[in-house]
Scaffold this motif. Sequence first.
Motif, mmCIF file in Angstrom:
data_model
loop_
_atom_site.group_PDB
_atom_site.id
_atom_site.type_symbol
_atom_site.label_atom_id
_atom_site.label_comp_id
_atom_site.label_asym_id
_atom_site.label_seq_id
_atom_site.Cartn_x
_atom_site.Cartn_y
_atom_site.Cartn_z
ATOM 1 N N ARG A 98 0.842 -1.211 0.000
ATOM 2 C CA ARG A 98 0.000 0.000 0.000
ATOM 3 C C ARG A 98 0.870 1.252 0.000
ATOM 4 O O ARG A 98 1.439 1.589 1.050
ATOM 5 C CB ARG A 98 -0.891 0.054 1.252
ATOM 6 C CG ARG A 98 -1.613 -1.221 1.546
ATOM 7 C CD ARG A 98 -2.956 -1.203 0.902
ATOM 8 N NE ARG A 98 -3.436 -2.560 0.734
ATOM 9 C CZ ARG A 98 -4.698 -2.900 0.768
ATOM 10 N NH1 ARG A 98 -5.609 -1.966 0.940
ATOM 11 N NH2 ARG A 98 -5.066 -4.138 0.579
ATOM 12 N N ASN B 104 0.121 4.390 0.054
ATOM 13 C CA ASN B 104 -0.339 5.413 0.993
ATOM 14 C C ASN B 104 0.135 5.132 2.407
ATOM 15 O O ASN B 104 0.663 6.008 3.089
ATOM 16 C CB ASN B 104 -1.871 5.453 1.005
ATOM 17 C CG ASN B 104 -2.353 6.614 0.166
ATOM 18 O OD1 ASN B 104 -1.586 7.537 -0.105
ATOM 19 N ND2 ASN B 104 -3.607 6.568 -0.237
ATOM 20 N N LEU B 105 -0.046 3.862 2.813
ATOM 21 C CA LEU B 105 0.349 3.429 4.149
ATOM 22 C C LEU B 105 1.865 3.565 4.308
ATOM 23 O O LEU B 105 2.362 3.999 5.350
ATOM 24 C CB LEU B 105 -0.073 1.971 4.307
ATOM 25 C CG LEU B 105 -0.378 1.469 5.708
ATOM 26 C CD1 LEU B 105 -1.475 2.304 6.318
ATOM 27 C CD2 LEU B 105 -0.803 0.013 5.653
ATOM 28 N N ARG B 106 2.557 3.212 3.209
ATOM 29 C CA ARG B 106 4.022 3.252 3.241
ATOM 30 C C ARG B 106 4.501 4.684 3.477
ATOM 31 O O ARG B 106 5.403 4.951 4.258
ATOM 32 C CB ARG B 106 4.549 2.740 1.898
ATOM 33 C CG ARG B 106 5.885 2.075 2.030
ATOM 34 C CD ARG B 106 6.209 1.260 0.835
ATOM 35 N NE ARG B 106 6.213 2.015 -0.397
ATOM 36 C CZ ARG B 106 6.136 1.468 -1.603
ATOM 37 N NH1 ARG B 106 6.010 0.172 -1.723
ATOM 38 N NH2 ARG B 106 6.169 2.194 -2.682
ATOM 39 N N ARG B 107 3.844 5.619 2.797
ATOM 40 C CA ARG B 107 4.225 7.021 2.927
ATOM 41 C C ARG B 107 4.013 7.502 4.373
ATOM 42 O O ARG B 107 4.847 8.198 4.933
ATOM 43 C CB ARG B 107 3.384 7.860 1.957
ATOM 44 C CG ARG B 107 4.218 8.900 1.227
ATOM 45 C CD ARG B 107 3.448 9.513 0.091
ATOM 46 N NE ARG B 107 3.199 8.576 -1.003
ATOM 47 C CZ ARG B 107 2.041 8.442 -1.646
ATOM 48 N NH1 ARG B 107 1.006 9.167 -1.294
ATOM 49 N NH2 ARG B 107 1.906 7.574 -2.636
ATOM 50 N N GLN B 108 2.866 7.084 4.943
ATOM 51 C CA GLN B 108 2.562 7.512 6.317
ATOM 52 C C GLN B 108 3.574 6.956 7.312
ATOM 53 O O GLN B 108 4.043 7.672 8.195
ATOM 54 C CB GLN B 108 1.165 7.036 6.703
ATOM 55 C CG GLN B 108 0.101 7.999 6.209
ATOM 56 C CD GLN B 108 -1.237 7.683 6.833
ATOM 57 O OE1 GLN B 108 -1.326 6.942 7.791
ATOM 58 N NE2 GLN B 108 -2.289 8.273 6.267
#
Length: 231
Positions: A218, A220-224
């Motif tokens: 994911r 998005n999750l990785r960025r967060q």
Amino acid sequence: MSYCVNCGVELDRDAVQCPLCQTPVINPVCPPDLQATPNFPLERQEVEPVDHRELAILLSAMAVCTGICCGLLNLFLWRGVPWSLFVAGACAVLWVWLVPPLLLRRAPSAVLLLLDLLAVGGLLVLIGALSHGSTWLYGIALPVWAGFSLILLAIWLAAKKRSFLSRALLILGGTVLFLLWLEFVIDRFLGAYQPMWSLIAAAVGITLMLPLAVIRTRPNLRRQVRRRFHF
Ligand SMILES: [Zn+2]
């Protein structure tokens, strides 16, 4: 003494321009003293690069000398025990670890790693042969080392140019595989294979791997996660 009119830095007596902002120094009261010895060397000198071949020759000579000296000492001290061969074997392993990386600078790192692992395997065979311990050598030491080497090489090859997350996943997966193999080898050596502690370790490893694998897929999750943990 002058100060730069632009940035205010204190200037040397011989400065014709500011070393920081390159503003020319024009001070009619105190013109640059061009006769003064400069505070910094004007010539640029470089440290001579290390000659890898010379270093390799030096290390080889040290290894051979240690081997020969111990061999000669062995003729007089504890003659019944071939202790100098253990030292010679250890020297050979150190030689393989240190010298080929100096000489084969263009060789792939996996080839050098394979050489290092094979050298330790060779030392194990030597120790087994000298101490007449073929049972533990072929029963435990060599299978464990072979499994460790194969897994490490596989991780090394697969982790190249991968992200931090993928590497962490590979290392965890490799550790789980190695622990399963370790218990298998030990159990087979002692009697029958009854997996226990390695299964618990594998369960913990897989529990750790699952969230990492989810985060990896994911973006998005990785960025967060990256933002939160400052990667
Ligand atoms: Zn300045």
